[in-house]
Design a protein around this motif. Structure first.
Motif, PDB file in Angstrom:
ATOM      1  N   LYS A 149       1.180  10.696   0.577  1.00 56.16           N
ATOM      2  CA  LYS A 149      -0.281  10.730   0.615  1.00 56.16           C
ATOM      3  C   LYS A 149      -0.873   9.950   1.790  1.00 56.16           C
ATOM      4  O   LYS A 149      -2.038  10.115   2.105  1.00 56.16           O
ATOM      5  CB  LYS A 149      -0.860  10.176  -0.689  1.00 56.16           C
ATOM      6  N   MET A 150      -0.097   9.121   2.420  1.00 53.71           N
ATOM      7  CA  MET A 150      -0.620   8.288   3.511  1.00 53.71           C
ATOM      8  C   MET A 150      -1.130   9.111   4.696  1.00 53.71           C
ATOM      9  O   MET A 150      -2.216   8.837   5.204  1.00 53.71           O
ATOM     10  CB  MET A 150       0.435   7.277   3.965  1.00 53.71           C
ATOM     11  N   PRO A 151      -0.420  10.136   5.190  1.00 56.06           N
ATOM     12  CA  PRO A 151      -0.963  10.923   6.310  1.00 56.06           C
ATOM     13  C   PRO A 151      -2.262  11.638   5.940  1.00 56.06           C
ATOM     14  O   PRO A 151      -3.192  11.714   6.741  1.00 56.06           O
ATOM     15  CB  PRO A 151       0.137  11.935   6.626  1.00 56.06           C
ATOM     16  N   ASP A 152      -2.346  12.147   4.707  1.00 63.91           N
ATOM     17  CA  ASP A 152      -3.575  12.799   4.266  1.00 63.91           C
ATOM     18  C   ASP A 152      -4.733  11.803   4.211  1.00 63.91           C
ATOM     19  O   ASP A 152      -5.854  12.116   4.597  1.00 63.91           O
ATOM     20  CB  ASP A 152      -3.386  13.442   2.894  1.00 63.91           C
ATOM     21  N   ALA A 153      -4.446  10.612   3.732  1.00 59.45           N
ATOM     22  CA  ALA A 153      -5.483   9.590   3.658  1.00 59.45           C
ATOM     23  C   ALA A 153      -5.940   9.181   5.060  1.00 59.45           C
ATOM     24  O   ALA A 153      -7.141   9.026   5.311  1.00 59.45           O
ATOM     25  CB  ALA A 153      -4.972   8.371   2.890  1.00 59.45           C
ATOM     26  N   ALA A 154      -5.001   9.032   5.984  1.00 56.53           N
ATOM     27  CA  ALA A 154      -5.355   8.659   7.358  1.00 56.53           C
ATOM     28  C   ALA A 154      -6.149   9.780   8.025  1.00 56.53           C
ATOM     29  O   ALA A 154      -7.113   9.523   8.747  1.00 56.53           O
ATOM     30  CB  ALA A 154      -4.089   8.356   8.159  1.00 56.53           C
ATOM     31  N   ARG A 155      -5.765  11.026   7.774  1.00 55.55           N
ATOM     32  CA  ARG A 155      -6.475  12.168   8.353  1.00 55.55           C
ATOM     33  C   ARG A 155      -7.914  12.233   7.824  1.00 55.55           C
ATOM     34  O   ARG A 155      -8.855  12.429   8.573  1.00 55.55           O
ATOM     35  CB  ARG A 155      -5.722  13.461   8.024  1.00 55.55           C
ATOM     36  N   SER A 156      -8.089  12.058   6.524  1.00 57.78           N
ATOM     37  CA  SER A 156      -9.437  12.111   5.960  1.00 57.78           C
ATOM     38  C   SER A 156     -10.280  10.922   6.422  1.00 57.78           C
ATOM     39  O   SER A 156     -11.480  11.061   6.643  1.00 57.78           O
ATOM     40  CB  SER A 156      -9.383  12.171   4.435  1.00 57.78           C
ATOM     41  N   LEU A 157      -9.641   9.770   6.612  1.00 59.24           N
ATOM     42  CA  LEU A 157     -10.370   8.618   7.142  1.00 59.24           C
ATOM     43  C   LEU A 157     -10.820   8.886   8.574  1.00 59.24           C
ATOM     44  O   LEU A 157     -11.964   8.579   8.943  1.00 59.24           O
ATOM     45  CB  LEU A 157      -9.488   7.368   7.086  1.00 59.24           C
ATOM     46  N   GLY A 158      -9.949   9.489   9.376  1.00 61.99           N
ATOM     47  CA  GLY A 158     -10.316   9.827  10.752  1.00 61.99           C
ATOM     48  C   GLY A 158     -11.453  10.831  10.808  1.00 61.99           C
ATOM     49  O   GLY A 158     -12.374  10.704  11.617  1.00 61.99           O
ATOM     50  N   ARG A 159     -11.420  11.840   9.935  1.00 64.77           N
ATOM     51  CA  ARG A 159     -12.511  12.820   9.887  1.00 64.77           C
ATOM     52  C   ARG A 159     -13.816  12.156   9.485  1.00 64.77           C
ATOM     53  O   ARG A 159     -14.872  12.446  10.043  1.00 64.77           O
ATOM     54  CB  ARG A 159     -12.179  13.924   8.901  1.00 64.77           C
ATOM     55  N   SER A 160     -13.744  11.275   8.499  1.00 64.96           N
ATOM     56  CA  SER A 160     -14.950  10.579   8.051  1.00 64.96           C
ATOM     57  C   SER A 160     -15.549   9.735   9.171  1.00 64.96           C
ATOM     58  O   SER A 160     -16.766   9.726   9.371  1.00 64.96           O
ATOM     59  CB  SER A 160     -14.632   9.687   6.850  1.00 64.96           C
ATOM     60  N   LEU A 161     -14.696   9.023   9.893  1.00 64.49           N
ATOM     61  CA  LEU A 161     -15.190   8.202  11.002  1.00 64.49           C
ATOM     62  C   LEU A 161     -15.776   9.064  12.114  1.00 64.49           C
ATOM     63  O   LEU A 161     -16.790   8.700  12.720  1.00 64.49           O
ATOM     64  CB  LEU A 161     -14.066   7.321  11.547  1.00 64.49           C
ATOM     65  N   ARG A 162     -15.162  10.227  12.384  1.00 72.18           N
ATOM     66  CA  ARG A 162     -15.673  11.130  13.410  1.00 72.18           C
ATOM     67  C   ARG A 162     -17.054  11.666  13.014  1.00 72.18           C
ATOM     68  O   ARG A 162     -17.976  11.719  13.824  1.00 72.18           O
ATOM     69  CB  ARG A 162     -14.697  12.277  13.618  1.00 72.18           C
ATOM     70  N   ILE A 163     -17.220  12.038  11.745  1.00 76.34           N
ATOM     71  CA  ILE A 163     -18.517  12.520  11.258  1.00 76.34           C
ATOM     72  C   ILE A 163     -19.552  11.407  11.323  1.00 76.34           C
ATOM     73  O   ILE A 163     -20.688  11.625  11.748  1.00 76.34           O
ATOM     74  CB  ILE A 163     -18.372  13.063   9.832  1.00 76.34           C
TER      75      ILE A 163
ATOM     76  N   ILE B 142       0.842  -1.206   0.000  1.00 77.59           N
ATOM     77  CA  ILE B 142       0.000   0.000   0.000  1.00 77.59           C
ATOM     78  C   ILE B 142       0.871   1.247   0.000  1.00 77.59           C
ATOM     79  O   ILE B 142       0.588   2.207  -0.730  1.00 77.59           O
ATOM     80  CB  ILE B 142      -0.967  -0.027   1.198  1.00 77.59           C
ATOM     81  N   MET B 143       1.933   1.256   0.794  1.00 74.90           N
ATOM     82  CA  MET B 143       2.820   2.414   0.834  1.00 74.90           C
ATOM     83  C   MET B 143       3.507   2.632  -0.511  1.00 74.90           C
ATOM     84  O   MET B 143       3.686   3.769  -0.950  1.00 74.90           O
ATOM     85  CB  MET B 143       3.862   2.268   1.933  1.00 74.90           C
ATOM     86  N   VAL B 144       3.872   1.560  -1.162  1.00 76.02           N
ATOM     87  CA  VAL B 144       4.523   1.689  -2.468  1.00 76.02           C
ATOM     88  C   VAL B 144       3.531   2.190  -3.510  1.00 76.02           C
ATOM     89  O   VAL B 144       3.852   3.054  -4.327  1.00 76.02           O
ATOM     90  CB  VAL B 144       5.140   0.335  -2.905  1.00 76.02           C
ATOM     91  N   LEU B 145       2.309   1.692  -3.479  1.00 77.00           N
ATOM     92  CA  LEU B 145       1.312   2.098  -4.464  1.00 77.00           C
ATOM     93  C   LEU B 145       0.889   3.555  -4.291  1.00 77.00           C
ATOM     94  O   LEU B 145       0.782   4.300  -5.261  1.00 77.00           O
ATOM     95  CB  LEU B 145       0.079   1.189  -4.380  1.00 77.00           C
ATOM     96  N   PHE B 146       0.596   3.966  -3.081  1.00 80.28           N
ATOM     97  CA  PHE B 146       0.052   5.300  -2.846  1.00 80.28           C
ATOM     98  C   PHE B 146       1.113   6.321  -2.484  1.00 80.28           C
ATOM     99  O   PHE B 146       0.860   7.520  -2.531  1.00 80.28           O
ATOM    100  CB  PHE B 146      -1.012   5.249  -1.737  1.00 80.28           C
ATOM    101  N   GLY B 147       2.270   5.906  -2.102  1.00 79.05           N
ATOM    102  CA  GLY B 147       3.325   6.835  -1.733  1.00 79.05           C
ATOM    103  C   GLY B 147       3.201   7.263  -0.279  1.00 79.05           C
ATOM    104  O   GLY B 147       2.114   7.389   0.265  1.00 79.05           O
ATOM    105  N   THR B 148       4.346   7.503   0.328  1.00 80.28           N
ATOM    106  CA  THR B 148       4.349   7.859   1.747  1.00 80.28           C
ATOM    107  C   THR B 148       3.853   9.274   1.975  1.00 80.28           C
ATOM    108  O   THR B 148       3.422   9.611   3.075  1.00 80.28           O
ATOM    109  CB  THR B 148       5.765   7.715   2.324  1.00 80.28           C
TER     110      THR B 148
END
Length: 94
Positions: A24-38, A16-22
Motif C-alpha cells: 500500500k505504500m506506493p499507492d499512498a505516496a502516489r495519492s499524496l503526490g496527486r493531492s499536493l499537485r492539486i 509505518i511499513m509494518v503497519l500499512f504494508g509495503t
C-alpha cells in the motif's frame, strides 16, 4: 528533548511499513503526490485570481437578481414544470 535523528526516523519508517504494508505504500505516496499537485495548482489559481482582480478596473456593484418562485403543481399533481413525478413527491401546501 532533542530533535529526531536518523536512527529514530529509520525506526519510524520501519514501523509505518509494518503497519500499512509495503504493497500500500506506493499507492499512498502516489495519492499524496496527486493531492499536493492539486493543492499547488489551486493555490496558484487563487493567487492569479487576486492579481486579475487587482488589475481589473473597479466596477460598481451589480444589483442582485430577484429570486424566482417555483411554480405550484397544476392539474392532477403528476407533473411539476412538465417533469413527471409521483403523487407522494408533490409537496402540498396546507
Amino acid at each position: 528533548m532533542g530533535s529526531l535523528g536518523w536512527p529514530e526516523l529509520l525506526l519510524i519508517a520501519v514501523v509505518i511499513m509494518v503497519l500499512f504494508g509495503t504493497k500500500k505504500m506506493p499507492d499512498a505516496a502516489r495519492s499524496l503526490g496527486r493531492s499536493l499537485r492539486i493543492f499547488k495548482s489551486e493555490t496558484k489559481g487563487l493567487v492569479n485570481d487576486d492579481k486579475d482582480d487587482k488589475a481589473a478596473a473597479p466596477q460598481q456593484p451589480q444589483a442582485a437578481a430577484p429570486a424566482q418562485e417555483i411554480p405550484a403543481p397544476q392539474g392532477d399533481g403528476t407533473t411539476i414544470s412538465g417533469v413527471p413525478v409521483s403523487p407522494d413527491q408533490v409537496r402540498r401546501n396546507p
